[in-house]
Write a protein that holds these residues in place. Structure first.
Motif, PDB file in Angstrom:
ATOM      1  N   LYS B 113     -53.353  40.871  13.680  1.00 31.47           N
ATOM      2  CA  LYS B 113     -53.394  42.315  13.492  1.00 31.47           C
ATOM      3  C   LYS B 113     -53.581  42.962  14.861  1.00 31.47           C
ATOM      4  O   LYS B 113     -54.678  42.932  15.433  1.00 31.47           O
ATOM      5  CB  LYS B 113     -54.543  42.696  12.544  1.00 31.47           C
ATOM      6  CG  LYS B 113     -54.545  44.166  12.169  1.00 31.47           C
ATOM      7  CD  LYS B 113     -55.514  44.439  11.033  1.00 31.47           C
ATOM      8  CE  LYS B 113     -55.447  45.889  10.594  1.00 31.47           C
ATOM      9  NZ  LYS B 113     -56.283  46.121   9.401  1.00 31.47           N
ATOM     10  N   LEU B 114     -52.508  43.511  15.405  1.00 33.24           N
ATOM     11  CA  LEU B 114     -52.534  44.082  16.751  1.00 33.24           C
ATOM     12  C   LEU B 114     -53.110  45.486  16.719  1.00 33.24           C
ATOM     13  O   LEU B 114     -53.707  45.953  17.686  1.00 33.24           O
ATOM     14  CB  LEU B 114     -51.121  44.117  17.336  1.00 33.24           C
ATOM     15  CG  LEU B 114     -50.374  42.777  17.407  1.00 33.24           C
ATOM     16  CD1 LEU B 114     -48.938  42.999  17.879  1.00 33.24           C
ATOM     17  CD2 LEU B 114     -51.077  41.799  18.333  1.00 33.24           C
ATOM     18  N   ASP B 115     -52.886  46.148  15.600  1.00 33.43           N
ATOM     19  CA  ASP B 115     -53.265  47.542  15.436  1.00 33.43           C
ATOM     20  C   ASP B 115     -53.203  47.837  13.940  1.00 33.43           C
ATOM     21  O   ASP B 115     -52.672  47.021  13.193  1.00 33.43           O
ATOM     22  CB  ASP B 115     -52.237  48.408  16.173  1.00 33.43           C
ATOM     23  CG  ASP B 115     -52.863  49.657  16.745  1.00 33.43           C
ATOM     24  OD1 ASP B 115     -53.818  50.168  16.126  1.00 33.43           O
ATOM     25  OD2 ASP B 115     -52.393  50.110  17.804  1.00 33.43           O
ATOM     26  N   GLU B 116     -53.717  48.974  13.506  1.00 35.30           N
ATOM     27  CA  GLU B 116     -53.666  49.263  12.066  1.00 35.30           C
ATOM     28  C   GLU B 116     -52.221  49.267  11.560  1.00 35.30           C
ATOM     29  O   GLU B 116     -51.955  48.915  10.425  1.00 35.30           O
ATOM     30  CB  GLU B 116     -54.341  50.615  11.751  1.00 35.30           C
ATOM     31  CG  GLU B 116     -55.864  50.596  11.899  1.00 35.30           C
ATOM     32  CD  GLU B 116     -56.570  49.544  11.028  1.00 35.30           C
ATOM     33  OE1 GLU B 116     -56.039  49.202   9.953  1.00 35.30           O
ATOM     34  OE2 GLU B 116     -57.644  49.048  11.451  1.00 35.30           O
ATOM     35  N   GLN B 117     -51.298  49.662  12.438  1.00 37.56           N
ATOM     36  CA  GLN B 117     -49.899  49.718  12.014  1.00 37.56           C
ATOM     37  C   GLN B 117     -48.991  48.832  12.860  1.00 37.56           C
ATOM     38  O   GLN B 117     -47.811  49.142  13.088  1.00 37.56           O
ATOM     39  CB  GLN B 117     -49.392  51.167  12.039  1.00 37.56           C
ATOM     40  CG  GLN B 117     -50.084  52.030  11.019  1.00 37.56           C
ATOM     41  CD  GLN B 117     -49.481  53.409  10.904  1.00 37.56           C
ATOM     42  OE1 GLN B 117     -48.429  53.714  11.453  1.00 37.56           O
ATOM     43  NE2 GLN B 117     -50.162  54.279  10.177  1.00 37.56           N
ATOM     44  N   ARG B 118     -49.523  47.714  13.347  1.00 34.88           N
ATOM     45  CA  ARG B 118     -48.684  46.807  14.144  1.00 34.88           C
ATOM     46  C   ARG B 118     -49.207  45.384  13.988  1.00 34.88           C
ATOM     47  O   ARG B 118     -50.387  45.125  14.236  1.00 34.88           O
ATOM     48  CB  ARG B 118     -48.693  47.248  15.610  1.00 34.88           C
ATOM     49  CG  ARG B 118     -47.723  46.479  16.477  1.00 34.88           C
ATOM     50  CD  ARG B 118     -47.558  47.152  17.840  1.00 34.88           C
ATOM     51  NE  ARG B 118     -46.903  46.236  18.750  1.00 34.88           N
ATOM     52  CZ  ARG B 118     -47.487  45.657  19.803  1.00 34.88           C
ATOM     53  NH1 ARG B 118     -48.724  45.944  20.116  1.00 34.88           N
ATOM     54  NH2 ARG B 118     -46.806  44.807  20.560  1.00 34.88           N
ATOM     55  N   TRP B 119     -48.328  44.470  13.581  1.00 32.45           N
ATOM     56  CA  TRP B 119     -48.699  43.099  13.268  1.00 32.45           C
ATOM     57  C   TRP B 119     -47.710  42.119  13.890  1.00 32.45           C
ATOM     58  O   TRP B 119     -46.530  42.436  14.040  1.00 32.45           O
ATOM     59  CB  TRP B 119     -48.662  42.879  11.750  1.00 32.45           C
ATOM     60  CG  TRP B 119     -49.366  43.896  10.931  1.00 32.45           C
ATOM     61  CD1 TRP B 119     -48.976  45.193  10.714  1.00 32.45           C
ATOM     62  CD2 TRP B 119     -50.590  43.724  10.203  1.00 32.45           C
ATOM     63  NE1 TRP B 119     -49.884  45.832   9.902  1.00 32.45           N
ATOM     64  CE2 TRP B 119     -50.880  44.945   9.565  1.00 32.45           C
ATOM     65  CE3 TRP B 119     -51.454  42.643  10.025  1.00 32.45           C
ATOM     66  CZ2 TRP B 119     -52.007  45.120   8.762  1.00 32.45           C
ATOM     67  CZ3 TRP B 119     -52.565  42.812   9.218  1.00 32.45           C
ATOM     68  CH2 TRP B 119     -52.845  44.052   8.604  1.00 32.45           C
ATOM     69  N   TRP B 120     -48.207  40.936  14.222  1.00 27.35           N
ATOM     70  CA  TRP B 120     -47.318  39.832  14.555  1.00 27.35           C
ATOM     71  C   TRP B 120     -47.499  38.743  13.503  1.00 27.35           C
ATOM     72  O   TRP B 120     -48.649  38.363  13.198  1.00 27.35           O
ATOM     73  CB  TRP B 120     -47.652  39.229  15.927  1.00 27.35           C
ATOM     74  CG  TRP B 120     -47.024  39.970  17.075  1.00 27.35           C
ATOM     75  CD1 TRP B 120     -46.102  40.971  17.015  1.00 27.35           C
ATOM     76  CD2 TRP B 120     -47.288  39.755  18.472  1.00 27.35           C
ATOM     77  NE1 TRP B 120     -45.780  41.409  18.287  1.00 27.35           N
ATOM     78  CE2 TRP B 120     -46.495  40.671  19.187  1.00 27.35           C
ATOM     79  CE3 TRP B 120     -48.114  38.886  19.176  1.00 27.35           C
ATOM     80  CZ2 TRP B 120     -46.497  40.737  20.580  1.00 27.35           C
ATOM     81  CZ3 TRP B 120     -48.130  38.949  20.566  1.00 27.35           C
ATOM     82  CH2 TRP B 120     -47.326  39.865  21.262  1.00 27.35           C
ATOM     83  N   ILE B 121     -46.386  38.234  13.001  1.00 24.97           N
ATOM     84  CA  ILE B 121     -46.442  37.060  12.129  1.00 24.97           C
ATOM     85  C   ILE B 121     -45.974  35.900  12.993  1.00 24.97           C
ATOM     86  O   ILE B 121     -44.834  35.858  13.441  1.00 24.97           O
ATOM     87  CB  ILE B 121     -45.512  37.217  10.909  1.00 24.97           C
ATOM     88  CG1 ILE B 121     -45.742  38.568  10.209  1.00 24.97           C
ATOM     89  CG2 ILE B 121     -45.730  36.068   9.934  1.00 24.97           C
ATOM     90  CD1 ILE B 121     -44.824  38.790   9.014  1.00 24.97           C
ATOM     91  N   SER B 122     -46.884  34.978  13.277  1.00 23.80           N
ATOM     92  CA  SER B 122     -46.599  33.858  14.170  1.00 23.80           C
ATOM     93  C   SER B 122     -46.154  32.690  13.286  1.00 23.80           C
ATOM     94  O   SER B 122     -46.968  31.973  12.722  1.00 23.80           O
ATOM     95  CB  SER B 122     -47.869  33.526  14.949  1.00 23.80           C
ATOM     96  OG  SER B 122     -47.593  32.631  15.998  1.00 23.80           O
ATOM     97  N   ILE B 123     -44.840  32.528  13.192  1.00 20.49           N
ATOM     98  CA  ILE B 123     -44.274  31.760  12.075  1.00 20.49           C
ATOM     99  C   ILE B 123     -44.083  30.262  12.311  1.00 20.49           C
ATOM    100  O   ILE B 123     -43.866  29.795  13.417  1.00 20.49           O
ATOM    101  CB  ILE B 123     -42.909  32.341  11.641  1.00 20.49           C
ATOM    102  CG1 ILE B 123     -41.908  32.419  12.816  1.00 20.49           C
ATOM    103  CG2 ILE B 123     -43.096  33.686  11.007  1.00 20.49           C
ATOM    104  CD1 ILE B 123     -40.500  32.802  12.405  1.00 20.49           C
ATOM    105  N   ALA B 124     -44.159  29.539  11.175  1.00 14.47           N
ATOM    106  CA  ALA B 124     -43.693  28.159  11.089  1.00 14.47           C
ATOM    107  C   ALA B 124     -42.165  28.236  10.952  1.00 14.47           C
ATOM    108  O   ALA B 124     -41.569  29.301  11.116  1.00 14.47           O
ATOM    109  CB  ALA B 124     -44.333  27.471   9.890  1.00 14.47           C
TER     110      ALA B 124
END
Lengths: 369, 369
Positions: B113-124
């Protein structure tokens, strides 16, 4: 270029034919749709000559199918492609760019219409099934989406017709290009299409019954002896000469179909509803700013593992080479490149650095042959 | 098992560190998210011992990020995972099973969770970006979805803390597990998380500035000399001992998270809305019919490239082995297997055929260590 091994695991799936091709002289793999795809049986050039003169059997199970069926299936399929499928017919194959809402390419599969409410998307290397599932869930479409147990055997080369006729009869030679039908073999029905990822002619056998498929594999080599059959795989040299685009190599999600010369599969003047339609109309109105073209380079060798910049006399980047191979036919390196405007005209010259040596090249039309 | 080469191409992307690891003794690759992922630097066992005692730097750029931002981002992220993220905090990492509407696993990423409105999904290894795009388009969510230019360097092993402290100061050792923060290096800010795909401790550096990342890579080896730093990669033996599940190997789209022992990441008693919730409630009510467990096999060697059946005394299949390696710690083969009901109890015995020899084995809890 030094060679490295591939590490095997369940995640990189084997195919029903893996042990056979390994016994037949396979030397290199690539990974395609999370599956092992044969990439070389010794010399690429020997395999190229053999393919253009004889017949090869390819384990291309990595070309996975996404099956979409149900009342909403036609709507979902059309939503994903810019090609108008409203007049599509059962028993036919359709090359269809799949794009997202920004008109970025997601895949460029062959779509097979099995029935009015049942389709197979025969995919290039990306998880189209996840895109289809997301769209179907979001749009509440009444569809069933899954990856069926289908492993394709391709029979390619000028002698493929005679070989297949010996096994399946004249009905298979009479079938038209990009049509498919069902053929009996060893107690199972196989969907066979006149298609394949070479321009040397041939078939793709969509094997659902693995046991029958393995018997068929062996039969193809037994009957094929008189046609000099060999195991093979999509051939880099042949497919570049023929301009068969490779998703991930020549085209990707940062490209739209108009930049990639896929204009005839972009049907903007229709009522059909597909993602990215407005974006493509906008692109068409403004005009594209880069274009996929052929290039010929005055070099005898290349091993491309990532894009290589093409520069002009002022050392400014004017494009990037995305696929390339030495062509015995042209006795030069040929390739597929994305050229920036206005440098995409035929005969435009450029420079390219290959292994720290500078070579001259020029732009040309696709296909090469 | 015979070894085969990997064929390189633009489609199987190189990373910024590819030439470095090749110069440092890389011997084998796998492909992960359409990218080269190092799989071996010589002996797997030597690398295992080294990882457990020292520190390694891993080029795990294949762990791609899917960035989702915008007003609808939290809603979309929650829709994709059965883990309740309603109380999630900026600066934290969350292990999240991603499932479809049938509760089938699509991926098991770490979500940042980078910010309330910004996310990274670090994927398999699956194209989560296509699932996210499909869902966002179908649900008309106000989001931006793309793959940012992020190439992860993992620093793993017990001496990783001292090494990283020498470069980034005590702030990095004080950071808690599964937290992240930003750290300056060579003119760039790097997001660094206390995380990584080993249980030996360490960090993941989410490199956005490639040039600074390359300088950092070299610095890690320079400063790391005193800690006996070596290049490495996720280690099959270590990750099985630690029961770090591998999507595509141990778990896939045919499995639901309850079968895979991921119960603590399945939050059914909340108000949050996610795909597959009703299906999971149903599964929970009825009870699962198979379960992912550890197994110990009385063998000294195994090279698994696909599932291997586990059978009981009556030669009936009772499960399948999905990952396995010889463990120098147990001096036996250990693995991760899906066992059918009621055969998943600890100490259940089974037989398995490895290279045409029959071995005895028994079921055990995960993790091994």
């Amino acid at each position: 270029m030094k060679n490295y091994f591939i590490a095997k695991s369940r995640r990189v799936r084997s195919t029903p034919y893996t042990s056979r091709i390994e016994n037949q002289g396979l030397t290199a793999y690539t990974v395609y749709n999370h599956m092992l795809l044969p990439a070389a049986f010794g010399s690429l050039e020997d395999s190229y000559h053999h393919l253009k003169e004889n017949v090869q059997v390819w384990d291309v199970a990595g070309e996975r199918q996404v099956e979409i069926s149900g009342k909403g299936s036609a709507k979902l399929i059309q939503l994903m492609t810019c090609r108008d499928l409203s007049k599509s017919k059962v028993g036919r194959c359709y090359y269809c760019p799949i794009i997202d809402d920004k008109a970025g390419l997601i895949n460029d599969p062959i779509i097979l219409k099995l029935d009015e409410q049942r389709w197979w998307i025969s995919i290039a290397d990306s998880d189209v099934i996840l895109f289809a599932k997301g769209l179907a869930i979001g749009n509440k479409l009444d569809v069933r989406i899954f990856e069926p147990n289908v492993d394709i055997l391709a029979v390619q080369g000028p002698k493929s017709f005679k070989l297949m006729e010996k096994i399946f009869g004249t009905k298979i030679t009479e079938m038209k290009f990009f049509n498919f039908n069902y053929f009996e073999f060893a107690g199972a029905k196989h969907l066979i299409a006149k298609s394949g990822w070479s321009k040397q002619g041939g078939y793709e056998i969509f094997v659902e019954n693995t046991e029958s498929g393995l018997t068929l594999y062996d039969k193809l080599f037994e009957v094929g002896k008189e046609f000099n059959v060999k195991p093979g795989c999509p051939n880099l040299i042949e497919r570049i000469e023929s301009a068969l685009l490779s998703y991930g190599n020549d085209i990707d999600n940062n490209d739209n179909p108009l930049e990639c010369g896929l204009d005839k599969y972009v049907n903007l003047d229709t009522d059909v509803n597909f993602l990215g339609k407005e974006k493509l109309k906008e692109v068409k109105k403004k005009g594209i700013t880069r274009k996929l073209m052929g290039v010929i380079i005055e070099a005898k060798e290349i091993n491309l593992s990532k894009s290589i910049d093409l520069t002009n006399d002022k050392n400014s980047k004017i494009g990037e080479l995305r696929s390339a191979a030495y062509s015995p036919y042209f006795k030069k390196v040929i390739g597929i490149a994305m050229l920036d405007k206005p440098y995409w005209e035929v005969s435009q010259t450029f420079k390219i650095s290959i292994n720290d040596n500078i070579f001259e090249g020029k732009v040309c039309d696709l296909p090469f042959i």
